[in-house]
Design a protein around this motif. Structure first.
Motif, mmCIF file in Angstrom:
data_model
loop_
_atom_site.group_PDB
_atom_site.id
_atom_site.type_symbol
_atom_site.label_atom_id
_atom_site.label_comp_id
_atom_site.label_asym_id
_atom_site.label_seq_id
_atom_site.Cartn_x
_atom_site.Cartn_y
_atom_site.Cartn_z
ATOM 1 N N LEU A 148 0.822 -1.207 0.000
ATOM 2 C CA LEU A 148 0.000 0.000 0.000
ATOM 3 C C LEU A 148 0.856 1.258 0.000
ATOM 4 O O LEU A 148 1.718 1.429 0.865
ATOM 5 C CB LEU A 148 -0.917 0.015 1.220
ATOM 6 C CG LEU A 148 -1.819 -1.202 1.424
ATOM 7 C CD1 LEU A 148 -2.624 -1.058 2.701
ATOM 8 C CD2 LEU A 148 -2.731 -1.396 0.225
ATOM 9 N N GLY A 149 0.598 2.123 -0.951
ATOM 10 C CA GLY A 149 1.213 3.444 -0.967
ATOM 11 C C GLY A 149 0.288 4.438 -0.282
ATOM 12 O O GLY A 149 -0.833 4.099 0.120
ATOM 13 N N SER A 150 0.724 5.670 -0.193
ATOM 14 C CA SER A 150 -0.078 6.680 0.511
ATOM 15 C C SER A 150 -1.399 6.979 -0.198
ATOM 16 O O SER A 150 -2.346 7.434 0.430
ATOM 17 C CB SER A 150 0.723 7.965 0.695
ATOM 18 O OG SER A 150 1.134 8.478 -0.559
ATOM 19 N N ARG A 151 -1.478 6.696 -1.484
ATOM 20 C CA ARG A 151 -2.753 6.875 -2.198
ATOM 21 C C ARG A 151 -3.745 5.780 -1.836
ATOM 22 O O ARG A 151 -4.958 5.971 -1.933
ATOM 23 C CB ARG A 151 -2.531 6.902 -3.699
ATOM 24 C CG ARG A 151 -1.816 8.152 -4.159
ATOM 25 C CD ARG A 151 -1.754 8.229 -5.664
ATOM 26 N NE ARG A 151 -1.077 9.459 -6.043
ATOM 27 C CZ ARG A 151 -0.250 9.570 -7.045
ATOM 28 N NH1 ARG A 151 0.002 8.508 -7.800
ATOM 29 N NH2 ARG A 151 0.319 10.712 -7.328
ATOM 30 N N ASP A 152 -3.227 4.630 -1.429
ATOM 31 C CA ASP A 152 -4.087 3.517 -1.014
ATOM 32 C C ASP A 152 -4.544 3.671 0.431
ATOM 33 O O ASP A 152 -5.670 3.319 0.773
ATOM 34 C CB ASP A 152 -3.339 2.182 -1.145
ATOM 35 C CG ASP A 152 -2.806 1.966 -2.536
ATOM 36 O OD1 ASP A 152 -3.600 2.066 -3.498
ATOM 37 O OD2 ASP A 152 -1.601 1.706 -2.674
#
Length: 89
Positions: A30-34
């Motif tokens: 998970l990235g910060s957009r997720d």
């Protein structure tokens, strides 16, 4: 076993992503957009959907020079977010 890796777009997160195919369980990169780890409600919602057994917090505060002027934000990301993640698993 379900593993969540935060910081999915960073250097360490990308390293986990490159190895995820070797893992026989489920790995969620998970990235910060997720999932924005600084927003507790968002973390709770994502964790309730995924139900992780393990969380690997690979997210980092990378603006080292800015950390001198944004000390509260740096402290929150470096010290408080890992505690929040720990309590929510």
């Amino acid at each position: 076993m379900r593993i969540v890796v935060t910081g999915g777009t960073g250097q360490l997160g990308k390293a986990f992503a490159s190895l995820a195919h070797l893992y026989t369980g489920q790995m969620f990169i998970l990235g910060s957009r997720d999932m924005d780890v600084t927003i507790e409600r968002q973390v709770i919602d994502v964790f309730n959907q995924i139900l992780p057994d393990v969380v690997i917090h690979a997210g980092a505060y990378t603006a080292v020079d800015a950390a001198e002027t944004a000390q509260d934000e740096a402290f929150r990301l470096i010290c408080l977010v890992p505690v929040t993640l720990l309590l929510l698993v």
